[in-house]
Design an enzyme around this catalytic site. Sequence first.
Site, PDB file in Angstrom:
ATOM      1  CE1 TYR A   1      -4.194   1.571   0.458  1.00 16.75           C
ATOM      2  CE2 TYR A   1      -3.244   2.640   2.376  1.00 16.75           C
ATOM      3  CZ  TYR A   1      -4.252   2.537   1.447  1.00 16.75           C
ATOM      4  OH  TYR A   1      -5.319   3.392   1.518  1.00 16.75           O
TER       5      TYR A   1
ATOM      6  NE  ARG B   1      -5.793  12.303  -6.233  1.00 14.90           N
ATOM      7  CZ  ARG B   1      -5.866  11.303  -5.331  1.00 14.90           C
ATOM      8  NH1 ARG B   1      -4.964  10.341  -5.288  1.00 14.90           N
ATOM      9  NH2 ARG B   1      -6.863  11.248  -4.492  1.00 14.90           N
TER      10      ARG B   1
ATOM     11  CE  LYS C   1      -6.694   3.269  -1.789  1.00 14.69           C
ATOM     12  NZ  LYS C   1      -6.893   4.137  -0.648  1.00 14.69           N
TER      13      LYS C   1
ATOM     14  CD  GLU D   1      -8.860   4.760  -3.819  1.00 13.68           C
ATOM     15  OE1 GLU D   1      -9.767   4.179  -3.214  1.00 13.68           O
ATOM     16  OE2 GLU D   1      -8.254   5.752  -3.360  1.00 13.68           O
ATOM     17  CG  ASP D   2      -5.875   7.254  -6.231  1.00 11.62           C
ATOM     18  OD1 ASP D   2      -6.555   7.665  -5.269  1.00 11.62           O
ATOM     19  OD2 ASP D   2      -4.720   6.817  -6.093  1.00 11.62           O
TER      20      ASP D   2
ATOM     21  CG  ASP E   1     -11.023   5.222  -0.508  1.00  9.82           C
ATOM     22  OD1 ASP E   1     -11.513   5.306   0.623  1.00  9.82           O
ATOM     23  OD2 ASP E   1      -9.827   4.939  -0.725  1.00  9.82           O
ATOM     24  CG  ASP E   2      -9.238   9.129  -3.722  1.00 11.22           C
ATOM     25  OD1 ASP E   2      -8.233   8.910  -3.035  1.00 11.22           O
ATOM     26  OD2 ASP E   2      -9.530   8.458  -4.730  1.00 11.22           O
TER      27      ASP E   2
ATOM     28  CG  ASN F   1      -0.947   9.103   1.043  1.00 11.28           C
ATOM     29  OD1 ASN F   1      -0.333   9.156   2.087  1.00 11.28           O
ATOM     30  ND2 ASN F   1      -2.259   8.895   1.001  1.00 11.28           N
TER      31      ASN F   1
HETATM   32  N1  LIG Z   1      -4.507  10.297   3.563  1.00 13.90           N
HETATM   33  C1  LIG Z   1      -5.515   9.928   2.823  1.00 13.90           C
HETATM   34  O1  LIG Z   1      -6.315   9.056   3.197  1.00 13.90           O
HETATM   35  C2  LIG Z   1      -5.724  10.569   1.496  1.00 13.90           C
HETATM   36  C3  LIG Z   1      -6.935  10.371   0.830  1.00 13.90           C
HETATM   37  C4  LIG Z   1      -7.147  10.988  -0.406  1.00 13.90           C
HETATM   38  C5  LIG Z   1      -6.150  11.769  -0.966  1.00 13.90           C
HETATM   39  N2  LIG Z   1      -4.977  11.906  -0.293  1.00 13.90           N
HETATM   40  C6  LIG Z   1      -3.893  12.707  -0.872  1.00 13.90           C
HETATM   41  O2  LIG Z   1      -4.314  14.030  -1.041  1.00 13.90           O
HETATM   42  C7  LIG Z   1      -3.638  14.612  -2.132  1.00 13.90           C
HETATM   43  C8  LIG Z   1      -4.629  15.375  -2.973  1.00 13.90           C
HETATM   44  O3  LIG Z   1      -5.607  14.516  -3.511  1.00 13.90           O
HETATM   45  P1  LIG Z   1      -6.823  15.125  -4.356  1.00 13.90           P
HETATM   46  O4  LIG Z   1      -7.569  13.995  -4.935  1.00 13.90           O
HETATM   47  O5  LIG Z   1      -7.589  16.103  -3.555  1.00 13.90           O
HETATM   48  O6  LIG Z   1      -6.016  15.878  -5.498  1.00 13.90           O
HETATM   49  P2  LIG Z   1      -6.480  17.030  -6.434  1.00 13.90           P
HETATM   50  O7  LIG Z   1      -5.510  17.081  -7.550  1.00 13.90           O
HETATM   51  O8  LIG Z   1      -7.929  16.874  -6.749  1.00 13.90           O
HETATM   52  O9  LIG Z   1      -6.319  18.370  -5.567  1.00 13.90           O
HETATM   53  C9  LIG Z   1      -5.126  18.939  -5.198  1.00 13.90           C
HETATM   54  C10 LIG Z   1      -5.404  20.331  -4.670  1.00 13.90           C
HETATM   55  O10 LIG Z   1      -4.231  20.843  -4.078  1.00 13.90           O
HETATM   56  C11 LIG Z   1      -4.061  22.199  -4.489  1.00 13.90           C
HETATM   57  N3  LIG Z   1      -2.649  22.581  -4.446  1.00 13.90           N
HETATM   58  C12 LIG Z   1      -1.673  22.302  -5.337  1.00 13.90           C
HETATM   59  N4  LIG Z   1      -0.519  22.901  -4.970  1.00 13.90           N
HETATM   60  C13 LIG Z   1      -0.783  23.550  -3.815  1.00 13.90           C
HETATM   61  C14 LIG Z   1       0.004  24.364  -2.965  1.00 13.90           C
HETATM   62  N5  LIG Z   1       1.293  24.589  -3.223  1.00 13.90           N
HETATM   63  N6  LIG Z   1      -0.585  24.887  -1.871  1.00 13.90           N
HETATM   64  C15 LIG Z   1      -1.881  24.665  -1.609  1.00 13.90           C
HETATM   65  N7  LIG Z   1      -2.677  23.901  -2.387  1.00 13.90           N
HETATM   66  C16 LIG Z   1      -2.124  23.352  -3.476  1.00 13.90           C
HETATM   67  C17 LIG Z   1      -4.632  22.233  -5.884  1.00 13.90           C
HETATM   68  O11 LIG Z   1      -4.959  23.566  -6.264  1.00 13.90           O
HETATM   69  C18 LIG Z   1      -5.838  21.337  -5.724  1.00 13.90           C
HETATM   70  O12 LIG Z   1      -6.908  22.092  -5.238  1.00 13.90           O
HETATM   71  C19 LIG Z   1      -2.901  13.480  -2.839  1.00 13.90           C
HETATM   72  O13 LIG Z   1      -1.545  13.533  -2.511  1.00 13.90           O
HETATM   73  C20 LIG Z   1      -3.503  12.226  -2.247  1.00 13.90           C
HETATM   74  O14 LIG Z   1      -2.549  11.194  -2.137  1.00 13.90           O
HETATM   75  C21 LIG Z   1      -4.751  11.336   0.918  1.00 13.90           C
HETATM   76  O1  LIG Z   2      -4.092   5.421  -1.302  1.00 10.10           O
HETATM   77  C1  LIG Z   2      -3.906   5.968  -0.210  1.00 10.10           C
HETATM   78  O2  LIG Z   2      -2.958   5.636   0.525  1.00 10.10           O
HETATM   79  C2  LIG Z   2      -4.846   7.009   0.326  1.00 10.10           C
HETATM   80  C3  LIG Z   2      -5.621   7.751  -0.680  1.00 10.10           C
HETATM   81  O3  LIG Z   2      -6.624   6.990  -1.278  1.00 10.10           O
HETATM   82  C4  LIG Z   2      -4.822   8.493  -1.690  1.00 10.10           C
HETATM   83  O4  LIG Z   2      -5.275   8.611  -2.820  1.00 10.10           O
HETATM   84  O5  LIG Z   2      -3.766   9.005  -1.340  1.00 10.10           O
HETATM   85 MG   LIG Z   3      -6.924   7.304  -3.278  1.00 10.65          MG
END
Ligand SMILES: NC(=O)c1ccc[n+]([C@@H]2O[C@H](COP(=O)([O-])OP(=O)(O)OC[C@H]3O[C@@H](n4cnc5c(N)ncnc54)[C@H](O)[C@@H]3O)[C@@H](O)[C@H]2O)c1
Ligand SMILES: O=C(O)C[C@H](O)C(=O)O
Ligand SMILES: [Mg+2]
Length: 618
Positions: A130, A183, A201, A272-273, A295-296, A446
């Site tokens: 993962y 993504r 996943k 997902e993603d 999920d996201d 991540n």
């Molecule tokens: N921990 C978790 O469970 C979890 C779950 C989902 C997503 N994520 C992580 O969250 C991140 C974003 O996912 P997403 O689907 O929302 O992506 P996304 O591409 O839809 O959104 C990214 C956002 O970040 C903004 N951004 C880019 N550069 C920036 C900066 N310098 N300062 C502030 N904002 C900035 C963008 O304008 C956009 O609004 C990914 O890295 C993903 O791995 C983590």
């Molecule tokens: O895949 C993960 O570890 C969490 C989340 O779904 C992500 O997109 O970052």
């Molecule tokens: Mg994800």
Amino acid sequence: MWNLVRFVASSLSRSRRFSTTVIPGPCIVHKRGADILHDPWFNKDTGFPLSERDRLGLRGLLPPRVVSVEKQYDRFMDSYRSLEKNTKCQTDEVISLAKWRILNRLHDRNETLYYRVLIDNIKEFAPIIYTPTVGLVCQNYSGLFKRPRGMYFSAKDKGEMMSMIYNWPAQNVDMIVLTDGSRILGLGDLGVQGIGIPIGKLDVYVAAAGINPRRILPVMLDVGTNNQKLLEDPLYLGVRQPRLEGEEYLSVVDEFMEAVFARWPKAIVQFEDFQMKWAFETLQRYRKKFCMFNDDVQGTAGVALAGLLGAVRAQDRPLSDFVNQKIVVVGAGSAGLGVLNMAVQAVSRIAKCSQTAAKSQFFLIDKDGLVTTERSNLDPAAAPYAKNPRDTEGLTEGSPLIEVVKKIKPHALLGLSGVGGVFNEEVLNAMRDSASTKPAIFAMSNPTMNAECTAVDAFNHAGENIVFASGSPFENVELGNGRMGHVNQANNMYLFPGIGLGTLLSGARLITDGMLNAASECLASYMTDEDIQKGILYPSVDSIRDLTAEIGAAVLREAVAEGIAEGHCNLGPRELEQMSKSHLICQILCYVQLKEESVEYVRGKMWFPEYSPLVHEK
Ligand SMILES: NC(=O)c1ccc[n+]([C@@H]2O[C@H](COP(=O)([O-])OP(=O)(O)OC[C@H]3O[C@@H](n4cnc5c(N)ncnc54)[C@H](O)[C@@H]3O)[C@@H](O)[C@H]2O)c1
Ligand SMILES: O=C(O)C[C@H](O)C(=O)O
Ligand SMILES: [Mg+2]
């Protein structure tokens, strides 16, 4: 009391390892001889007993000694440990990929043993199968590719999907994880190489929720890629064309969804993603029609909300104080906006106020700074959270993060930007002036290199009284004098397995907000006050099966309460309702006994890897 229940339950699940008293039921196999050895689902390697070797035409195809599953397990772990020793001088990436390879080889060869080692060592192996290693695997997919896993539907398969879906060999499928690779974590568009994410996943589904691995299906919807490097890479394995857009794109997803539910009407599809526009659009399009969730958007929201509520408890404040917490969300994408949607609903429920009033404490920042109503081409999904500059205490459109933190002094800073290091020293330092006694810093992006800050930097710069969480794992931080800064992993892996399992067992055909809220509330209440005071907001990954049973039961009970549980296997809606009713009666009589009934039911439904006696049938 809850601790006692948890202790008994986790002792029971631990003692399951290599129990000799439970004899698993027989498993029908339609193959014989070498075909069985080449089928990872039936293969036991050297573990086939002699009688079975005779029955199945295996005699002579294996070395004569029969090795018990315990010995096979130890042997695998020994080779894993010696690989660790032998790669010590290599880079982290080389080591992680070597670990992934050895696990993947076992997965390809013997699924029972693979899932056994995965379940028993989930904390150690989760970072390999993962996040973060799965990200590296996706980036290097074309080079690592040995054999396919899951199904691939491409832009070129239009009109064929209804028949293609029948190419999948399993009769039944419960859980599908679907991506279009647009993504992948914070790594951007990885096209077909994103298939690693559904695979990872679903491994978590098997390990945490006990979903039967014969009934899972990872899917890649390859509609092209806009990643120029991949398009030019001669080894790239996906369709070489720019991504489909608009109606053309949606018609591919529509066709896939129709095909899936035509063959498996009771399947659950986890999106997902997907890049933000399609994440929201597909969620709106399908959530009232098919059993699916994103999920996201939704899983992440539930985990973040549970963590934010934990941060309120960590300050020794009642949960009702959540309505007074100022929260800065960095990242206005699918994840950040998903969190805001759920958190605002929670505030409005707690404070009994309108959603408009509930939004006042939240501040949204994207790559162009603070999002306000003055933003030109404001994204409609972010618009509800755009601040009116009149209400921003002098902050203006596009104010940078550091200014926002200095001015607002937020209780919580939540990163879902995908950009490594945006919580820099200055920003973290400014969090020392937070209005909270235990400022929350969640660097949720991540994989590891995309985290908004490291755990060490957070404790060093923001102070030792913070509560910290990251999406990918970091080690706890030594604070000196024997004290430790606890690192939480705020990752949707704590929720999606329970959402999927609870939905499956309820037989519900939709996943409602109520079911998602039930999952998040269950996670939020899982930790004791004692843990929370130590900054521990989520359980250790070691207890993910136990947690998932509780979350699954909470989701199931909610589906029953909403009247949408249609039942599963031989337990019809009536029996499920009965279990729920007794839940209510017991609630009055004995709080512990009751919840346990549905939790025990869910736990009992979890698949566990054991070598079943194989019976041949033509
Ligand atoms: N921990 C978790 O469970 C979890 C779950 C989902 C997503 N994520 C992580 O969250 C991140 C974003 O996912 P997403 O689907 O929302 O992506 P996304 O591409 O839809 O959104 C990214 C956002 O970040 C903004 N951004 C880019 N550069 C920036 C900066 N310098 N300062 C502030 N904002 C900035 C963008 O304008 C956009 O609004 C990914 O890295 C993903 O791995 C983590
Ligand atoms: O895949 C993960 O570890 C969490 C989340 O779904 C992500 O997109 O970052
Ligand atoms: Mg994800």
